[in-house]
Design a protein around this motif. Structure first.
Motif, PDB file in Angstrom:
ATOM      1  N   TRP A  13     -13.995  36.739 -12.047  1.00 16.14           N
ATOM      2  CA  TRP A  13     -13.687  37.659 -13.144  1.00 16.14           C
ATOM      3  C   TRP A  13     -13.693  39.103 -12.656  1.00 16.14           C
ATOM      4  O   TRP A  13     -14.535  39.510 -11.852  1.00 16.14           O
ATOM      5  CB  TRP A  13     -14.715  37.483 -14.260  1.00 16.14           C
ATOM      6  CG  TRP A  13     -14.438  38.339 -15.458  1.00 16.14           C
ATOM      7  CD1 TRP A  13     -13.500  38.134 -16.413  1.00 16.14           C
ATOM      8  CD2 TRP A  13     -15.113  39.547 -15.821  1.00 16.14           C
ATOM      9  NE1 TRP A  13     -13.556  39.130 -17.360  1.00 16.14           N
ATOM     10  CE2 TRP A  13     -14.531  40.014 -17.017  1.00 16.14           C
ATOM     11  CE3 TRP A  13     -16.165  40.283 -15.251  1.00 16.14           C
ATOM     12  CZ2 TRP A  13     -14.956  41.182 -17.657  1.00 16.14           C
ATOM     13  CZ3 TRP A  13     -16.577  41.443 -15.881  1.00 16.14           C
ATOM     14  CH2 TRP A  13     -15.983  41.886 -17.076  1.00 16.14           C
ATOM     15  N   ALA A  14     -12.731  39.879 -13.136  1.00 12.13           N
ATOM     16  CA  ALA A  14     -12.612  41.287 -12.744  1.00 12.13           C
ATOM     17  C   ALA A  14     -12.003  42.062 -13.901  1.00 12.13           C
ATOM     18  O   ALA A  14     -11.452  41.483 -14.846  1.00 12.13           O
ATOM     19  CB  ALA A  14     -11.719  41.415 -11.508  1.00 12.13           C
ATOM     20  N   LEU A  15     -12.120  43.382 -13.832  1.00 10.79           N
ATOM     21  CA  LEU A  15     -11.471  44.236 -14.822  1.00 10.79           C
ATOM     22  C   LEU A  15     -10.003  44.354 -14.453  1.00 10.79           C
ATOM     23  O   LEU A  15      -9.671  44.720 -13.329  1.00 10.79           O
ATOM     24  CB  LEU A  15     -12.125  45.621 -14.844  1.00 10.79           C
ATOM     25  CG  LEU A  15     -13.626  45.652 -15.137  1.00 10.79           C
ATOM     26  CD1 LEU A  15     -14.133  47.085 -15.095  1.00 10.79           C
ATOM     27  CD2 LEU A  15     -13.935  45.010 -16.470  1.00 10.79           C
ATOM     28  N   ARG A  16      -9.141  44.052 -15.415  1.00 11.67           N
ATOM     29  CA  ARG A  16      -7.714  44.065 -15.116  1.00 11.67           C
ATOM     30  C   ARG A  16      -6.957  45.080 -15.966  1.00 11.67           C
ATOM     31  O   ARG A  16      -6.344  46.000 -15.468  1.00 11.67           O
ATOM     32  CB  ARG A  16      -7.128  42.669 -15.321  1.00 11.67           C
ATOM     33  CG  ARG A  16      -5.688  42.560 -14.869  1.00 11.67           C
ATOM     34  CD  ARG A  16      -5.165  41.147 -14.961  1.00 11.67           C
ATOM     35  NE  ARG A  16      -3.777  41.095 -14.567  1.00 11.67           N
ATOM     36  CZ  ARG A  16      -2.918  40.214 -15.008  1.00 11.67           C
ATOM     37  NH1 ARG A  16      -3.293  39.291 -15.878  1.00 11.67           N
ATOM     38  NH2 ARG A  16      -1.667  40.217 -14.591  1.00 11.67           N
ATOM     39  N   GLY A  17      -6.993  44.921 -17.287  1.00 10.99           N
ATOM     40  CA  GLY A  17      -6.216  45.791 -18.160  1.00 10.99           C
ATOM     41  C   GLY A  17      -6.749  47.206 -18.223  1.00 10.99           C
ATOM     42  O   GLY A  17      -5.998  48.169 -18.321  1.00 10.99           O
ATOM     43  N   ARG A  18      -8.102  47.364 -18.166  1.00  4.96           N
ATOM     44  CA  ARG A  18      -8.759  48.678 -18.251  1.00  4.96           C
ATOM     45  C   ARG A  18      -8.177  49.494 -19.408  1.00  4.96           C
ATOM     46  O   ARG A  18      -7.767  50.644 -19.236  1.00  4.96           O
ATOM     47  CB  ARG A  18      -8.650  49.426 -16.925  1.00  4.96           C
ATOM     48  CG  ARG A  18      -9.417  48.745 -15.793  1.00  4.96           C
ATOM     49  CD  ARG A  18      -9.359  49.538 -14.502  1.00  4.96           C
ATOM     50  NE  ARG A  18     -10.136  48.922 -13.439  1.00  4.96           N
ATOM     51  CZ  ARG A  18     -11.420  49.196 -13.179  1.00  4.96           C
ATOM     52  NH1 ARG A  18     -12.066  50.062 -13.936  1.00  4.96           N
ATOM     53  NH2 ARG A  18     -12.043  48.597 -12.183  1.00  4.96           N
ATOM     54  N   ASP A  60      -7.554  32.711 -13.133  1.00  4.63           N
ATOM     55  CA  ASP A  60      -8.219  33.952 -12.762  1.00  4.63           C
ATOM     56  C   ASP A  60      -7.473  35.170 -13.291  1.00  4.63           C
ATOM     57  O   ASP A  60      -8.028  36.272 -13.356  1.00  4.63           O
ATOM     58  CB  ASP A  60      -8.322  34.054 -11.230  1.00  4.63           C
ATOM     59  CG  ASP A  60      -9.293  33.038 -10.651  1.00  4.63           C
ATOM     60  OD1 ASP A  60     -10.141  32.525 -11.412  1.00  4.63           O
ATOM     61  OD2 ASP A  60      -9.191  32.746  -9.444  1.00  4.63           O
ATOM     62  N   VAL A  61      -6.217  34.989 -13.667  1.00  5.28           N
ATOM     63  CA  VAL A  61      -5.411  36.101 -14.170  1.00  5.28           C
ATOM     64  C   VAL A  61      -5.825  36.498 -15.578  1.00  5.28           C
ATOM     65  O   VAL A  61      -5.727  37.660 -15.972  1.00  5.28           O
ATOM     66  CB  VAL A  61      -3.915  35.719 -14.131  1.00  5.28           C
ATOM     67  CG1 VAL A  61      -3.064  36.801 -14.777  1.00  5.28           C
ATOM     68  CG2 VAL A  61      -3.466  35.484 -12.690  1.00  5.28           C
ATOM     69  N   LEU A  62      -6.336  35.538 -16.360  1.00  7.84           N
ATOM     70  CA  LEU A  62      -6.658  35.793 -17.767  1.00  7.84           C
ATOM     71  C   LEU A  62      -8.071  36.367 -17.892  1.00  7.84           C
ATOM     72  O   LEU A  62      -8.973  35.761 -18.470  1.00  7.84           O
ATOM     73  CB  LEU A  62      -6.504  34.515 -18.581  1.00  7.84           C
ATOM     74  CG  LEU A  62      -5.099  33.902 -18.576  1.00  7.84           C
ATOM     75  CD1 LEU A  62      -5.072  32.612 -19.379  1.00  7.84           C
ATOM     76  CD2 LEU A  62      -4.078  34.894 -19.130  1.00  7.84           C
TER      77      LEU A  62
END
Length: 299
Positions: A13-18, A60-62
């Motif tokens: 999990w990571a920050l994507r959209g920010r 992992d993209v979601l």
């Protein structure tokens, strides 16, 4: 049944959209820490009588899926299967989430419904108080999206407008039914919407907080009876205010999901009161089953 739809962060999990004021400038997230935070919250919910149904992200993209207030909205119906109103998200990286929530909702026995045109971010822009449904627009949800969804809600509905930094209604208004109060931030609402709340519920039932307070998640705790599962960043004077009303504030440290990701305990659930006889609970999505995967890797 007090039902909570949730989705644990994945191992990567990571920050994507920010897309909110916390995540825009946040340092990279620690996925293992986020998974521990999520599980702690879920355990607290079930310890207080809630039923968690947890859908692990298939990709992992979601990375937005843990903030499942936007997964959809369950609408209970007398003598019928509940409706599950799908969202229409603003952020493109979250569009595909509904393709995974809809099959689960059907498997649980719900009728899945497309709300219609416009942006509608579901449970994050829905609240109930004193038998009234509160629907919000103006942050991310559009008026068109609100109106398309509104026809599926029975009974009395109030339409309320919010503005940034309250990107959802759950940052502007927090119902505290156990003490018969609404925590409200007039700074991030249209004046006519505040007036609607005063007229319908009475000014004495509205407890006001400021924009500075909601930037520290004053309205984003999760009330369970007289307990409020609240992020530890909640301002101390708001903690005192809420406890003075007769609530007990239970601190929830969430440096990854809240302080970096920008969503608090209330943002991590889509909550509904449903007839237990109308719902099926898939065993593999019950909390104990999903928790094993999180605990297995120390996360």
């Amino acid at each position: 049944m007090d039902l909570f739809l949730m989705s644990p962060p994945g191992r990567s999990w990571a920050l994507r959209g920010r897309a909110n004021f916390r995540s825009r400038e946040a340092a990279p997230a620690d996925a293992r820490g986020a998974r521990r935070e999520w599980l702690t919250l879920a355990r607290h919910i079930e310890a207080r009588g809630g039923t968690v149904v947890a859908l692990p992200s298939p990709s992992d993209v979601l990375t937005g899926m843990p903030y499942s207030a936007e997964c959809g909205q369950v609408v209970a119906r007398e003598g019928q299967a509940p409706l599950f109103l799908l969202p229409r998200m603003m952020s493109a990286h979250r569009f595909a989430e509904r393709d995974h929530w809809a099959p689960l909702a059907r498997r649980m026995g719900m009728e899945v419904v497309e709300p219609g045109p416009g942006v509608w971010e579901a449970h994050g822009d829905v609240a109930t108080f004193d038998g009234v449904t509160l629907l919000f627009w103006g942050g991310r949800t559009t008026w068109e999206g609100l109106e398309a969804a509104a026809r599926h809600f029975p009974g009395e509905v109030l339409r309320l407008q919010v503005r940034e930094p309250a990107f959802h209604g759950n940052m502007a208004v927090l119902p505290l039914p156990a003490v018969d109060r609404l925590l409200v931030c007039p700074d991030v609402m249209a004046p006519e919407s505040v007036a609607l709340l005063e007229q319908r519920f009475g000014e004495n039932r509205l407890v006001r907080v400021t924009e500075a307070d909601i930037r520290r998640y004053a309205t984003n705790g999760l009330p369970l009876g007289r307990d409020l599962l609240a992020p530890t960043v909640m301002p101390p004077h708001v903690v005192d205010l809420v406890q003075g009303l007769g609530m007990r504030v239970v601190p929830m440290p969430m440096p990854e999901l809240t302080e970096k990701g920008g969503g608090s305990s209330r943002c991590l659930v889509s909550r509904a009161s449903v007839d237990a006889g109308r719902i099926q609970l898939p065993a593999e999505y019950r909390l104990d089953a999903v928790a094993k995967d999180i605990e297995a890797d120390g996360g």
